[in-house]
Design a protein around this motif. Sequence first.
Motif, PDB file in Angstrom:
ATOM      1  N   ARG A  24      28.734  47.069  40.421  1.00  9.83           N
ATOM      2  CA  ARG A  24      28.481  46.456  39.467  1.00  9.83           C
ATOM      3  C   ARG A  24      29.853  46.298  38.587  1.00  9.83           C
ATOM      4  O   ARG A  24      30.002  45.304  37.998  1.00  9.83           O
ATOM      5  CB  ARG A  24      27.577  47.292  38.389  1.00  9.83           C
ATOM      6  N   ILE A  25      30.472  47.064  38.433  1.00 12.70           N
ATOM      7  CA  ILE A  25      31.852  47.144  37.890  1.00 12.70           C
ATOM      8  C   ILE A  25      32.622  45.930  38.638  1.00 12.70           C
ATOM      9  O   ILE A  25      33.245  44.853  37.886  1.00 12.70           O
ATOM     10  CB  ILE A  25      32.844  48.375  37.896  1.00 12.70           C
ATOM     11  N   THR A  26      32.614  45.911  39.979  1.00 13.39           N
ATOM     12  CA  THR A  26      33.522  44.745  40.491  1.00 13.39           C
ATOM     13  C   THR A  26      32.937  43.320  40.139  1.00 13.39           C
ATOM     14  O   THR A  26      33.498  42.529  40.353  1.00 13.39           O
ATOM     15  CB  THR A  26      33.509  44.996  42.164  1.00 13.39           C
ATOM     16  N   GLN A  27      31.603  43.244  40.094  1.00 14.65           N
ATOM     17  CA  GLN A  27      30.933  41.978  39.482  1.00 14.65           C
ATOM     18  C   GLN A  27      31.581  41.353  38.421  1.00 14.65           C
ATOM     19  O   GLN A  27      31.688  40.105  38.320  1.00 14.65           O
ATOM     20  CB  GLN A  27      29.469  42.196  39.552  1.00 14.65           C
ATOM     21  N   GLY A  28      32.004  42.349  37.583  1.00 11.86           N
ATOM     22  CA  GLY A  28      32.714  41.942  36.353  1.00 11.86           C
ATOM     23  C   GLY A  28      34.231  41.543  36.688  1.00 11.86           C
ATOM     24  O   GLY A  28      35.010  41.033  35.473  1.00 11.86           O
ATOM     25  N   LEU A  29      34.758  41.796  37.650  1.00 14.33           N
ATOM     26  CA  LEU A  29      36.191  41.422  38.176  1.00 14.33           C
ATOM     27  C   LEU A  29      36.291  40.095  38.822  1.00 14.33           C
ATOM     28  O   LEU A  29      37.165  39.764  39.577  1.00 14.33           O
ATOM     29  CB  LEU A  29      36.927  42.727  38.784  1.00 14.33           C
ATOM     30  N   ASP A  30      35.171  39.222  38.604  1.00 12.37           N
ATOM     31  CA  ASP A  30      35.098  37.954  39.270  1.00 12.37           C
ATOM     32  C   ASP A  30      36.626  37.189  39.009  1.00 12.37           C
ATOM     33  O   ASP A  30      37.297  37.413  38.079  1.00 12.37           O
ATOM     34  CB  ASP A  30      34.194  36.963  38.571  1.00 12.37           C
ATOM     35  N   PRO A  31      37.353  36.623  40.001  1.00 12.11           N
ATOM     36  CA  PRO A  31      36.526  36.462  41.571  1.00 12.11           C
ATOM     37  C   PRO A  31      36.575  37.354  42.696  1.00 12.11           C
ATOM     38  O   PRO A  31      36.859  36.995  43.637  1.00 12.11           O
ATOM     39  CB  PRO A  31      37.527  35.078  41.864  1.00 12.11           C
ATOM     40  N   PHE A  32      37.122  38.853  42.243  1.00 14.00           N
ATOM     41  CA  PHE A  32      37.513  39.732  43.290  1.00 14.00           C
ATOM     42  C   PHE A  32      36.337  40.158  43.810  1.00 14.00           C
ATOM     43  O   PHE A  32      35.217  40.659  42.996  1.00 14.00           O
ATOM     44  CB  PHE A  32      38.314  40.639  42.706  1.00 14.00           C
ATOM     45  N   ILE A  33      36.241  40.723  45.037  1.00 11.79           N
ATOM     46  CA  ILE A  33      35.178  41.602  45.808  1.00 11.79           C
ATOM     47  C   ILE A  33      36.143  42.628  46.470  1.00 11.79           C
ATOM     48  O   ILE A  33      37.336  42.267  46.633  1.00 11.79           O
ATOM     49  CB  ILE A  33      34.372  41.004  46.860  1.00 11.79           C
ATOM     50  N   ALA A  34      35.735  43.668  46.747  1.00 17.36           N
ATOM     51  CA  ALA A  34      36.273  44.797  47.422  1.00 17.36           C
ATOM     52  C   ALA A  34      35.523  45.656  48.531  1.00 17.36           C
ATOM     53  O   ALA A  34      34.323  45.777  48.358  1.00 17.36           O
ATOM     54  CB  ALA A  34      36.958  45.795  46.473  1.00 17.36           C
ATOM     55  N   THR A  35      36.179  46.183  49.721  1.00 18.68           N
ATOM     56  CA  THR A  35      35.701  47.012  50.278  1.00 18.68           C
ATOM     57  C   THR A  35      35.925  48.528  50.186  1.00 18.68           C
ATOM     58  O   THR A  35      37.135  48.594  49.594  1.00 18.68           O
ATOM     59  CB  THR A  35      35.972  46.849  51.766  1.00 18.68           C
ATOM     60  N   CYS A  36      35.085  49.574  50.439  1.00 19.62           N
ATOM     61  CA  CYS A  36      35.478  50.728  50.061  1.00 19.62           C
ATOM     62  C   CYS A  36      34.915  51.948  50.958  1.00 19.62           C
ATOM     63  O   CYS A  36      33.544  51.656  51.352  1.00 19.62           O
ATOM     64  CB  CYS A  36      35.151  51.263  48.564  1.00 19.62           C
ATOM     65  N   VAL A  37      35.458  52.988  51.084  1.00 20.40           N
ATOM     66  CA  VAL A  37      34.589  54.066  51.663  1.00 20.40           C
ATOM     67  C   VAL A  37      34.921  55.242  50.783  1.00 20.40           C
ATOM     68  O   VAL A  37      35.989  55.639  50.326  1.00 20.40           O
ATOM     69  CB  VAL A  37      35.323  54.601  53.178  1.00 20.40           C
ATOM     70  N   TYR A  38      33.978  55.968  50.557  1.00 23.18           N
ATOM     71  CA  TYR A  38      33.913  56.912  49.541  1.00 23.18           C
ATOM     72  C   TYR A  38      33.230  58.358  50.332  1.00 23.18           C
ATOM     73  O   TYR A  38      32.167  58.058  50.676  1.00 23.18           O
ATOM     74  CB  TYR A  38      33.096  56.937  48.364  1.00 23.18           C
ATOM     75  N   ALA A  39      34.006  59.253  50.111  1.00 21.17           N
ATOM     76  CA  ALA A  39      33.435  60.636  51.089  1.00 21.17           C
ATOM     77  C   ALA A  39      33.634  61.900  50.140  1.00 21.17           C
ATOM     78  O   ALA A  39      34.616  62.056  49.316  1.00 21.17           O
ATOM     79  CB  ALA A  39      34.091  60.698  52.365  1.00 21.17           C
TER      80      ALA A  39
END
Length: 693
Positions: free
Chosen positions: A553-568
């Motif tokens: 949801r936070i990244t949707q507000g960073l338009d035009p950016f998208i990101a990939t992520c691994v969280y462990a």
Amino acid sequence: MSRAKQPPERAADPEKAASDPSGLMDLLGVAAVLVEADGRIDMWSPQAEELFGYTGDEAVGQYAAILLLHPEDREAGMGLFAEVMETGRHWAGPFPVRLKDGSTRIIEFRNMRLTDSLGDHYALGLATDRATVRQVERKVALSSQLVTQAPIGLSVLDTQLRYVAVNGALASMHGVPEADHVGRHFREILPGAPFTTAENQMLEVLETGRPMVDEQVVGRTRADPDNDHAWAVSLYRLEDHGGHVLGIASVVVDVTDRYEAARQAERAQQRLRLMADGSARIGTTLEVERTAQELADVLVPDLADMIAVDILDSVLRTGRPDRGEGPALFRALAVKTAYPTAASDAIIAPGHLATYHADHPAAHCFRTRKPLLITHLDSGDLSRIAADDAAAGLLAEAGVHTDMAVPLIARGEIIGVMGLARARNPQPFDEDDLTLACELASSAALSIDNAVLHQHIRSAAETLQRSLLPQPSPRRPGLEIAARYRPAQAFSEVGGDWYDVLPLSGDRTALAVGDVMGSGIPAATAMGRLRTATSTLADLDLAPSRILTHLDRITQGLDPFIATCVYAVYDPHHSRLHVACAGHLPPVLVRDGRPPELLDLPTGTPLGVGSGPFETAALTMNPGDQLVLYTDGLVETRDDPIDQRLDDLLRLLSPPCRSAEETCDLLLRQLRGPADHDDVALLIARARPLAGL
């Protein structure tokens, strides 16, 4: 044919000379007739038989006037005979003669009176066909006019290549009077090295008899010793009527204008090739040093024997030229020579700083913003283009004789200077060379300035990127941790890759690796915001899948950016690892005593897409096991399949086991190339026994 095959000179052999007569008399077919005082024929030569048709038996004893003249011509003929016999004066001219077959032929006569030892008089008549004489006369006249008046050079040389005759045109070309040619050897008149080949060609024509036609010779003669001229030379072997070799005929046409036009056309084509080559090869990257070297590679050796490209140090440091007081401070970026030369030691080496004295061409360009062309340098002038006296000596030793300096101007500002020189190439630089160098320098200057600008922007982005990344402790409860960040290479912009190590309650540790899809300062800023959000969410002690949902949801507000992520999240008390993935490459788990494996996790969608829930997977991670988290810059290339690269990653992670730090260095060393275009974030956590257990 080499000159060694030239026949040796020797004195004339009288016996051989007698056996090798000239063929001219045979060509004319001169007949001899001896007539007694009473008009009877006394002697009749074989040539007379051939010319008049009567045999000797038919002619000897006959009255010449009756045998040879038509009735209507006899009175005139007898009158001429009487005059010769009475006065002793010879008579020459044409006269119609009746041949044996009754036909008439105009014969050219030479009649003279002879007196024997008894005082008796005879008339000797030498005769030949008038048409043959006229033909020979025409050829001689034509040859004489060609030799004396033709604008082409003509000469005859004997078998020893000594001049027998030359015309005025050739004497003018050589700068040697006609009389001074005769008897002298070809190389005495033309001693220069370019004429060695011509001499060998003459000897070959003498030996084989095959003519050489329209061969181009370029050289210098006494007529113009300072400039090259070009001649089209044709050579023919001369033989007499019997086939005996007399020497060489040489036909020389001055084609200097044609030669110069061809040279100019070739130079124009070369300039076009260099411009096209420069457009294709200069500015292929955003690396300052490489762009300067590309400029040098284009110009050497096609235009110059040596080149130096210097940039104002202030441009490299601040991105702007500093035109303050005092001499300008330059940094050498590129140097190239066409061949090994002592002059290399006279040029400031790349990476070094230099200032130039006021008379130096680089200083002139910096002051005036205009190029400087020096067509000729003598030994006294070399100190002008050299950094010091020692450098001037090296340039003199190398034979540097011409120089030019060209300013590098981008966006209206001078950012550096390019210096070019020639040593082995004997031609001085000219205005066309300067124009070409200026055009290429203008294009290269803009590429260099773009590279400098990119370098400063990239440096700022990298500084921001590194400032936003944590410096994790190598030890966490139950974990040995190592992390690395490697920015993209100089020709690419910094990306948005990040890693994080977050302490949680109960000795747990959160591990995160992510990649913002973009580059430059905006991507680095977006990465910083996501990392801050991840740190804040981690304090809420949420499951990895819930963390990713909030980050989405936070990244949707960073338009035009998208990101990939691994969280462990790793819990050392229970040796459990909980992990969730958002469109990221799968982590690698290296278990003690087992082959490394890519974790088969629910992939999920990248952050910012907002198209679905994320799932948390749980697995055991015992002491000695390693978890490898990484971004795609470690394994993705433009040339290799991703499956092959992932296999390479697993192979490198196979036993023997190494420390987390050693493993980080090994992976970066083996999988990263010098021109990789993407950032890499790498995080390795190795499980260790929990202290006190």
